[in-house]
Write a protein that holds these residues in place. Structure first.
Motif, mmCIF file in Angstrom:
data_model
loop_
_atom_site.group_PDB
_atom_site.id
_atom_site.type_symbol
_atom_site.label_atom_id
_atom_site.label_comp_id
_atom_site.label_asym_id
_atom_site.label_seq_id
_atom_site.Cartn_x
_atom_site.Cartn_y
_atom_site.Cartn_z
ATOM 1 N N LEU A 88 0.832 -1.205 0.000
ATOM 2 C CA LEU A 88 0.000 0.000 0.000
ATOM 3 C C LEU A 88 0.873 1.264 0.000
ATOM 4 C CD1 LEU A 88 -2.703 -1.095 2.594
ATOM 5 C CD2 LEU A 88 -3.066 -0.715 0.153
ATOM 6 N N PRO A 89 0.421 2.331 -0.643
ATOM 7 C CA PRO A 89 1.205 3.572 -0.730
ATOM 8 C C PRO A 89 1.062 4.430 0.537
ATOM 9 C CG PRO A 89 -0.819 3.839 -1.962
ATOM 10 C CD PRO A 89 -0.814 2.411 -1.457
ATOM 11 N N TRP A 90 1.560 3.938 1.654
ATOM 12 C CA TRP A 90 1.402 4.630 2.934
ATOM 13 C C TRP A 90 1.989 6.048 2.908
ATOM 14 C CZ3 TRP A 90 -1.901 2.386 6.034
ATOM 15 C CH2 TRP A 90 -2.046 0.995 6.012
ATOM 16 N N GLU A 91 2.967 6.271 2.073
ATOM 17 C CA GLU A 91 3.611 7.591 2.016
ATOM 18 C C GLU A 91 2.656 8.685 1.549
ATOM 19 O OE1 GLU A 91 6.529 4.764 2.754
ATOM 20 O OE2 GLU A 91 4.964 4.736 1.213
ATOM 21 N N LEU A 92 1.530 8.294 0.978
ATOM 22 C CA LEU A 92 0.545 9.284 0.524
ATOM 23 C C LEU A 92 -0.363 9.792 1.645
ATOM 24 C CD1 LEU A 92 -0.685 7.693 -2.841
ATOM 25 C CD2 LEU A 92 0.629 9.814 -2.589
ATOM 26 N N MET A 93 -0.257 9.256 2.856
ATOM 27 C CA MET A 93 -1.204 9.616 3.926
ATOM 28 C C MET A 93 -1.348 11.129 4.077
ATOM 29 S SD MET A 93 -0.994 6.943 7.092
ATOM 30 C CE MET A 93 0.765 7.053 7.340
ATOM 31 N N GLN A 94 -2.610 11.562 4.113
ATOM 32 C CA GLN A 94 -2.911 12.984 4.204
ATOM 33 C C GLN A 94 -3.914 13.213 5.330
ATOM 34 O OE1 GLN A 94 -4.493 14.679 0.602
ATOM 35 N NE2 GLN A 94 -3.751 16.739 1.115
ATOM 36 N N ALA A 95 -3.561 14.118 6.251
ATOM 37 C CA ALA A 95 -4.383 14.393 7.423
ATOM 38 C C ALA A 95 -5.563 15.301 7.070
ATOM 39 C CB ALA A 95 -3.520 15.041 8.499
ATOM 40 N N ALA A 249 18.890 -9.671 4.604
ATOM 41 C CA ALA A 249 20.317 -9.967 4.751
ATOM 42 C C ALA A 249 20.963 -9.206 5.897
ATOM 43 C CB ALA A 249 21.046 -9.651 3.449
ATOM 44 N N GLY A 250 20.251 -8.191 6.445
ATOM 45 C CA GLY A 250 20.785 -7.479 7.598
ATOM 46 C C GLY A 250 21.046 -6.007 7.401
ATOM 47 N N VAL A 251 20.694 -5.451 6.235
ATOM 48 C CA VAL A 251 20.891 -4.013 6.005
ATOM 49 C C VAL A 251 19.929 -3.237 6.905
ATOM 50 C CG1 VAL A 251 20.709 -2.153 4.314
ATOM 51 C CG2 VAL A 251 21.681 -4.368 3.641
ATOM 52 N N PRO A 252 20.410 -2.224 7.650
ATOM 53 C CA PRO A 252 19.534 -1.498 8.580
ATOM 54 C C PRO A 252 18.504 -0.598 7.913
ATOM 55 C CG PRO A 252 21.852 -1.295 9.220
ATOM 56 C CD PRO A 252 21.825 -1.867 7.845
ATOM 57 N N ALA A 253 18.820 -0.044 6.727
ATOM 58 C CA ALA A 253 17.898 0.905 6.090
ATOM 59 C C ALA A 253 17.972 0.756 4.578
ATOM 60 C CB ALA A 253 18.222 2.338 6.493
ATOM 61 N N VAL A 254 16.810 0.755 3.939
ATOM 62 C CA VAL A 254 16.729 0.609 2.482
ATOM 63 C C VAL A 254 15.751 1.647 1.946
ATOM 64 C CG1 VAL A 254 16.021 -0.885 0.581
ATOM 65 C CG2 VAL A 254 17.296 -1.851 2.500
ATOM 66 N N VAL A 255 16.144 2.329 0.877
ATOM 67 C CA VAL A 255 15.251 3.237 0.159
ATOM 68 C C VAL A 255 14.920 2.597 -1.179
ATOM 69 C CG1 VAL A 255 14.979 5.510 -0.898
ATOM 70 C CG2 VAL A 255 16.202 5.291 1.270
ATOM 71 N N THR A 256 13.639 2.356 -1.405
ATOM 72 C CA THR A 256 13.173 1.809 -2.671
ATOM 73 C C THR A 256 12.182 2.787 -3.289
ATOM 74 O OG1 THR A 256 11.433 0.575 -1.518
ATOM 75 C CG2 THR A 256 13.507 -0.584 -1.945
ATOM 76 N N THR A 257 11.499 2.350 -4.338
ATOM 77 C CA THR A 257 10.529 3.215 -5.001
ATOM 78 C C THR A 257 9.238 2.442 -5.207
ATOM 79 O OG1 THR A 257 11.549 2.579 -7.098
ATOM 80 C CG2 THR A 257 12.198 4.689 -6.182
ATOM 81 N N GLN A 258 8.136 3.174 -5.216
ATOM 82 C CA GLN A 258 6.832 2.539 -5.408
ATOM 83 C C GLN A 258 6.107 3.135 -6.609
ATOM 84 O OE1 GLN A 258 4.190 3.208 -2.111
ATOM 85 N NE2 GLN A 258 4.978 5.272 -1.722
ATOM 86 N N GLY A 259 6.878 3.533 -7.589
ATOM 87 C CA GLY A 259 6.293 4.088 -8.791
ATOM 88 C C GLY A 259 7.384 4.484 -9.760
ATOM 89 N N ASP A 260 6.970 4.967 -10.896
ATOM 90 C CA ASP A 260 7.891 5.375 -11.942
ATOM 91 C C ASP A 260 8.672 6.612 -11.491
ATOM 92 O OD1 ASP A 260 9.161 5.889 -14.287
ATOM 93 O OD2 ASP A 260 7.385 6.584 -15.354
ATOM 94 N N VAL A 261 9.997 6.531 -11.577
ATOM 95 C CA VAL A 261 10.854 7.652 -11.202
ATOM 96 C C VAL A 261 11.398 8.294 -12.469
ATOM 97 C CG1 VAL A 261 12.935 8.372 -9.981
ATOM 98 C CG2 VAL A 261 11.534 6.539 -9.057
ATOM 99 N N TRP A 306 7.030 13.164 -4.971
ATOM 100 C CA TRP A 306 7.698 13.154 -3.674
ATOM 101 C C TRP A 306 7.380 11.884 -2.886
ATOM 102 C CZ3 TRP A 306 4.738 12.568 0.635
ATOM 103 C CH2 TRP A 306 3.363 12.798 0.489
ATOM 104 N N ALA A 307 6.218 11.262 -3.151
ATOM 105 C CA ALA A 307 5.789 10.079 -2.385
ATOM 106 C C ALA A 307 6.332 8.773 -2.960
ATOM 107 C CB ALA A 307 4.260 10.020 -2.332
ATOM 108 N N VAL A 308 7.045 8.825 -4.077
ATOM 109 C CA VAL A 308 7.542 7.596 -4.699
ATOM 110 C C VAL A 308 8.640 6.935 -3.858
ATOM 111 C CG1 VAL A 308 8.760 6.686 -6.713
ATOM 112 C CG2 VAL A 308 6.833 8.251 -7.026
ATOM 113 N N PRO A 309 9.609 7.671 -3.289
ATOM 114 C CA PRO A 309 10.638 7.007 -2.469
ATOM 115 C C PRO A 309 10.047 6.421 -1.185
ATOM 116 C CG PRO A 309 11.347 9.201 -3.158
ATOM 117 C CD PRO A 309 9.891 9.112 -3.449
ATOM 118 N N VAL A 310 10.493 5.216 -0.842
ATOM 119 C CA VAL A 310 10.029 4.513 0.353
ATOM 120 C C VAL A 310 11.240 4.183 1.218
ATOM 121 C CG1 VAL A 310 8.910 2.429 1.248
ATOM 122 C CG2 VAL A 310 8.042 3.531 -0.833
#
Length: 609
Positions: A88-95, A249-261, A306-310
């Motif tokens: 789910l695109p949680w990064e889109l959450m809008q209050a 594998a043990g990496v503490p932090a990962v930045v991925t994408t959830q759409g076309d960049v 702006w919401a594409v990076p996760v």
């Protein structure tokens, strides 16, 4: 910083349990969440994206809930979440007040999938590997611009970041690079996942980075992996799958994408992300700044980009990439006299050399031999070594040697260099050393008496006494460049260099710069500075052009933007002419500087300084 933690846990086959900061749980049907599954791509409707964001906010916080305070860290705990929840695109959450929860610069946020023990802080330099899976020969992917953005973001901290770039590497080249300690891995290219197939990131040399490669090679884990790989629609699942493999594998932090960049957005995100990380801020704060750059730079960027990076973490985000540096690199570089400060800023590539120097500084060896062909950049490496030592809290100074110096004369200059670098602590011991060496004071009680004030054993004892009293606990690094003028003195060799190689000079460590050294002197610390491969000169010129912006020579008469474009274009034209397909050909380091000088004179019509 206040933390708001939202947990989403399985609630049976068709529901999830949601709690905010430990409040009583609410049960939400998976079918309800399914309404908010949407692909963020170029065709996405902005009103639909906003409606999805409001629905996701209401699902987690409850309809009409107040917006978390500005400055609070939002952690969305999805440790046991099902795949459809993770997608789910949680990064889109809008209050309700229209605030984007993941879009504010002062509201860092991350997904959490585990609560592992945080890695230990690391001491600069940060080792970064950039892998371009596609050489981007058409320029459509923006690979060169993204690499330039990374160089630009960290170029002001030359002793704190070490960036190595591999373009379409072979698999064994990638694995060998990863087995050398890397703190950050940044991938640019394409992802791929066929129906029923495993996720992978394509490397156009004929292989792919996939979960099997990550798990089977037992590679050391970076602190941060950034997969900026969605360059065409439909790659999201592949990038998410490879990111999950790195987390497993043990990496503490990962930045991925959830759409076309789009290439333009990827470049801007990378520049802002690494610019923030260079300030040693937590990774979630850096991602928040980069998202905000995309959010508030419209219409250059689309409303939703702006919401594409996760950002997904497996430990506290503030601990994923903790970097310590005892000294202020910016202030230390500013204190380096010209033209040495320009020379340090201009040093490109040399990643293996930088790692070897840092390894030597970190270890207890007392002698480092920097050698190589003429005009390869040995003196630049020596100057970078001094700055790196200072950044890590170790004083460093250069010794100017000439053919008139004997053993005692060289020690005089070394004492003067220590006194100038250390300050008042060394003034008294330095004065006593000079007085004793001149025969003006008895040696009784200091070293054994001698009728000859310049007896080599007596001089060595005087220097040892001085060093014990004057050199701080952190030690000092003294660079003799070039070493040739004093190399023929037998006392210099037997009473200074050999003891240094054996670690017998106490807190004094020596760096020697010359064309070649005897193998015995290279046994404890050895750096060979080689000429550049001509096949790499275009990439080297790109990095060099990025670094030109920080040179002090431009402070009084800085080129205009058009002039900068012309200068860099001319340097890249020169590089293109040098990039012949002869793998045996080499390019000397000074040729880049000379090309810049020619381009600058041609554009600005000024004499070379």
């Amino acid at each position: 910083m206040q933390t708001v933690r939202v947990t989403v846990r399985p609630g049976g086959d068709d529901a999830v349990r949601v709690a905010v900061d430990g409040a009583p749980e609410r049960v939400v049907a998976l079918a309800e969440l399914g309404k908010y599954q949407i692909q963020i791509d170029r065709s996405a409707d902005e009103d639909r994206l906003s409606a999805v964001g409001r629905g996701l906010f209401d699902t987690l916080f409850g309809a009409g809930a107040a917006t978390p305070e500005d400055g609070a860290r939002l952690l969305l705990d999805l440790a046991d979440a099902a795949p459809q929840v993770l997608a789910l695109p949680w990064e889109l959450m809008q209050a309700p007040d229209d605030a984007w929860l993941f879009g504010g610069e002062h509201r860092p946020a991350a997904r959490v999938v585990a609560d592992r023990k945080p890695p230990a802080p690391l001491c600069a330099p940060v080792e970064m590997l950039v892998v371009a899976g596609d050489a981007d020969r058409t320029g459509d992917l923006g690979v060169a611009a993204e690499i330039d953005a990374i160089y630009h973001a960290v170029s002001g901290l030359p002793a704190c970041w070490n960036v190595e770039v591999l373009v379409e590497p072979a698999m064994d080249e990638f694995i060998a690079a990863m087995r050398t300690e890397r703190h950050i891995l940044h991938f640019i290219g394409h992802g791929e996942q066929r129906p029923g197939g495993r996720a992978k990131l394509r490397v156009e040399s004929g292989w792919s980075i996939n979960p099997a490669v990550i798990a089977s090679n037992q590679l050391p884990c970076p602190r941060l992996v950034v997969l900026n790989a969605c360059r065409t629609a439909g790659e999201t699942a592949a990038v998410r799958g490879v990111g999950a493999a790195f987390l497993t594998a043990g990496v503490p932090a990962v930045v991925t994408t959830q759409g076309d960049v789009r290439a333009q957005a990827g470049v801007a995100f990378a520049r802002e992300l690494y610019g923030a990380l260079a300030e040693a801020v937590p990774v979630d704060v850096a991602v928040a700044r980069a998202r905000a750059r995309l959010l508030w730079s419209r219409p250059r960027f689309r409303d939703h980009e702006w919401a594409v990076p996760v950002l997904t973490v497996a430990t506290a985000p503030e601990h994923a990439l903790r970097v310590t540096r005892p000294g202020d690199a910016v202030a230390l570089l500013a204190a380096v006299p010209e033209p040495a400060s320009d020379t340090i800023r201009q040093m490109v590539d040399r990643c293996d050399v930088r790692r070897a120097v840092w390894s030597w500084l970190r270890d207890a060896s007392g002698l480092l031999a920097i050698h190589g062909e003429a005009k390869a950049g040995k003196s630049t490496v020596a100057q970078w070594t001094m700055l790196t030592a200072r950044v890590h809290g170790t004083p460093a100074a250069a010794i100017e040697a000439d053919g008139r110096l004997d053993y005692a004369g060289l020690l005089r200059r070394m004492v003067a260099a220590v006194e100038a670098e250390v300050g008042p602590q060394a003034a008294g011991p330095a004065q006593r050393f000079r007085a004793a060496l001149d025969g003006a004071a008895p040696a009784v009680g200091v070293v054994r008496p001698s009728d000859d004030p310049l007896d080599p054993d007596r001089v060595a004892g005087l220097f040892a006494t001085f060093a014990e009293a004057a050199v701080p606990a952190a030690g000092i690094v003294l660079v003799i460049d070039p070493f040739t003028p004093v190399a023929g003195d037998a006392d210099v060799l037997t009473r200074l260099i050999v003891p240094a190689a054996k670690g017998e000079l106490g807190r004094v460590r020596l760096v020697l710069v010359d064309r070649r050294f005897d193998a015995a002197l290279r046994s404890r610390g050895d750096v060979e500075v080689q000429l550049f491969h001509r096949e790499d000169v275009v990439r080297l010129a790109d990095e060099f052009c990025v670094r030109l912006r920080g040179l002090s020579r431009y402070r009084e008469k800085a080129p205009t933007e058009d002039q900068w474009h012309s200068i860099t274009r001319r340097i890249k034209q020169w590089a293109g002419g040098r990039a012949e397909p002869d793998a045996l050909a080499r390019v000397r380091a000074y040729e880049l500087v000379d090309a810049e000088g020619q381009a600058r004179r041609a554009v600005l019509d000024v004499e070379e300084s």
